[in-house]
Design a protein around this motif. Sequence first.
Motif, PDB file in Angstrom:
ATOM      1  N   THR A 172      10.860   9.001 -24.851  1.00 22.02           N
ATOM      2  CA  THR A 172      10.112   7.904 -25.461  1.00 22.02           C
ATOM      3  C   THR A 172       9.737   8.142 -26.924  1.00 22.02           C
ATOM      4  O   THR A 172       9.109   7.278 -27.544  1.00 22.02           O
ATOM      5  CB  THR A 172       8.827   7.600 -24.660  1.00 22.02           C
ATOM      6  N   GLY A 173      10.105   9.279 -27.489  1.00 25.37           N
ATOM      7  CA  GLY A 173       9.664   9.608 -28.852  1.00 25.37           C
ATOM      8  C   GLY A 173      10.054   8.584 -29.895  1.00 25.37           C
ATOM      9  O   GLY A 173       9.276   8.284 -30.807  1.00 25.37           O
ATOM     10  N   GLN A 174      11.273   8.031 -29.776  1.00 21.93           N
ATOM     11  CA  GLN A 174      11.738   7.045 -30.752  1.00 21.93           C
ATOM     12  C   GLN A 174      11.239   5.636 -30.444  1.00 21.93           C
ATOM     13  O   GLN A 174      11.585   4.687 -31.150  1.00 21.93           O
ATOM     14  CB  GLN A 174      13.273   7.046 -30.806  1.00 21.93           C
ATOM     15  N   TRP A 175      10.422   5.516 -29.407  1.00 18.39           N
ATOM     16  CA  TRP A 175       9.914   4.214 -28.975  1.00 18.39           C
ATOM     17  C   TRP A 175       8.387   4.181 -28.997  1.00 18.39           C
ATOM     18  O   TRP A 175       7.766   3.313 -28.380  1.00 18.39           O
ATOM     19  CB  TRP A 175      10.404   3.918 -27.556  1.00 18.39           C
TER      20      TRP A 175
ATOM     21  N   LYS B 242      22.542  13.152 -26.270  1.00 20.72           N
ATOM     22  CA  LYS B 242      22.473  12.541 -27.601  1.00 20.72           C
ATOM     23  C   LYS B 242      23.798  12.807 -28.300  1.00 20.72           C
ATOM     24  O   LYS B 242      24.354  13.902 -28.187  1.00 20.72           O
ATOM     25  CB  LYS B 242      21.310  13.145 -28.393  1.00 20.72           C
TER      26      LYS B 242
ATOM     27  N   GLU C 202      18.150  10.773 -25.521  1.00 18.27           N
ATOM     28  CA  GLU C 202      17.401  10.662 -26.781  1.00 18.27           C
ATOM     29  C   GLU C 202      18.228   9.754 -27.671  1.00 18.27           C
ATOM     30  O   GLU C 202      19.224  10.186 -28.261  1.00 18.27           O
ATOM     31  CB  GLU C 202      17.170  12.014 -27.439  1.00 18.27           C
ATOM     32  N   TRP C 203      17.819   8.517 -27.763  1.00 19.27           N
ATOM     33  CA  TRP C 203      18.682   7.522 -28.406  1.00 19.27           C
ATOM     34  C   TRP C 203      18.364   7.399 -29.889  1.00 19.27           C
ATOM     35  O   TRP C 203      17.242   7.099 -30.284  1.00 19.27           O
ATOM     36  CB  TRP C 203      18.544   6.152 -27.738  1.00 19.27           C
ATOM     37  N   GLU C 204      19.411   7.601 -30.719  1.00 22.47           N
ATOM     38  CA  GLU C 204      19.298   7.406 -32.163  1.00 22.47           C
ATOM     39  C   GLU C 204      20.629   6.898 -32.690  1.00 22.47           C
ATOM     40  O   GLU C 204      21.681   7.488 -32.417  1.00 22.47           O
ATOM     41  CB  GLU C 204      18.918   8.710 -32.882  1.00 22.47           C
TER      42      GLU C 204
ATOM     43  N   ARG D  63      18.482  -0.966 -30.995  1.00 24.85           N
ATOM     44  CA  ARG D  63      18.130   0.120 -30.086  1.00 24.85           C
ATOM     45  C   ARG D  63      18.078  -0.311 -28.625  1.00 24.85           C
ATOM     46  O   ARG D  63      18.321   0.505 -27.737  1.00 24.85           O
ATOM     47  CB  ARG D  63      16.804   0.769 -30.496  1.00 24.85           C
TER      48      ARG D  63
END
Length: 372
Positions: free
Chosen positions: A46-49, A274, A332-334, A340
């Motif tokens: 959830t870091g990128q969200w 990733k 980990e989506w980037e 996104r």
Amino acid sequence: MRRTRRRGVGGRESRRGLGRPVPLQGLGRQCEPEKKRMSRPVTLFTGQWADLPLTELAARAAGWGYDGLELACWGDHFDVVRAATDPDYCAVKREMLASHGLDVWAISNHLVGQAVCDLIDARHAAIVPGHVWGDGDPEGVRQRAAEEMKLTARAAANLGVPVVNGFTGSSIWQMLYAFPPVSNEQIHAGFADFAARWHPILDVFDEVGVRFALEVHPTEIAFDIVTAERAIEALGDREAFGFNYDPSHLVYQGVDCIEFIQRFGSRIYHAHMKDVWWSDVPMRSGVFGGHLPFGHRDRYWDFRSLGRGHVPFEEVLRALNDVGYEGPLSVEWEDAGMDREHGAAEACEFVRELDFPPSSTAFDAAFSTKDT
């Protein structure tokens, strides 16, 4: 501009998902017959969200087909201090996730962990909580970050998860290029500083039965196989310290991401899925990035949605099977060039299609004619 076609399962090129959103119907929990259940849960980091409330993200993640969330310790996703001191807080988090059919196997506190060993400057004020930053005195920040990581271990125990993922920081990262010349003694001092600061933290991890998983990554004390070995050695081989395996931070450097699994199999406590792309021709910037933002067309490498870069995921999953890893496969989506939500949905589908349980028997065992 160069365009890279998405490589499908098994390395085959696939047109699915190019130019249109992946339909959410068929990925969600309402369509269980079409959703493969594999040996490992697929989760979303959830870091990128963290700009979204956790309740909103949980509903979306369930719709995209995820089994659970890897909770970041920032935004409103997971409050370390509350979780460490109030078990009811953790119960409420779990109940909310369960209401969406989701579970949790790990939490992550990369941002505070970064400050434990770093040479602190103004950048850290933007990533650590105010009570950790305090007056900004560098040694004070490092000490408060260490105390927060101890609390993170207790918070994980209260939540009932066995792993905290994160960063360690490094007092010697700025010496990477070895100019002005760097002595062996200076590098040794950096690893000794890492050990001195992390041993007391890991004592608390041992006390509560939780393990810390460093995401091997540029700017950390360990950023490749050689430095990962040295970090383990610096800590006296203690089991509380292992790795959150993420191939995307290894392969563009030229580090063998399969050898990493083979070398540290018993130390891989968590795994990120990733992807990363790099150019097959010279570019205007190189591995160091040219101080260009992610997504810039002159970058030599960039993170991509899963299946659209160069990480050999089938070999990664086979190697994880070989070493007996049974934990989550956490996306980990980037991808600076993709919506996104589209990316999160297709990444979940990609991992589900590619993952498979290991064999429990030799494939040629049926050829035997021996009488029993």
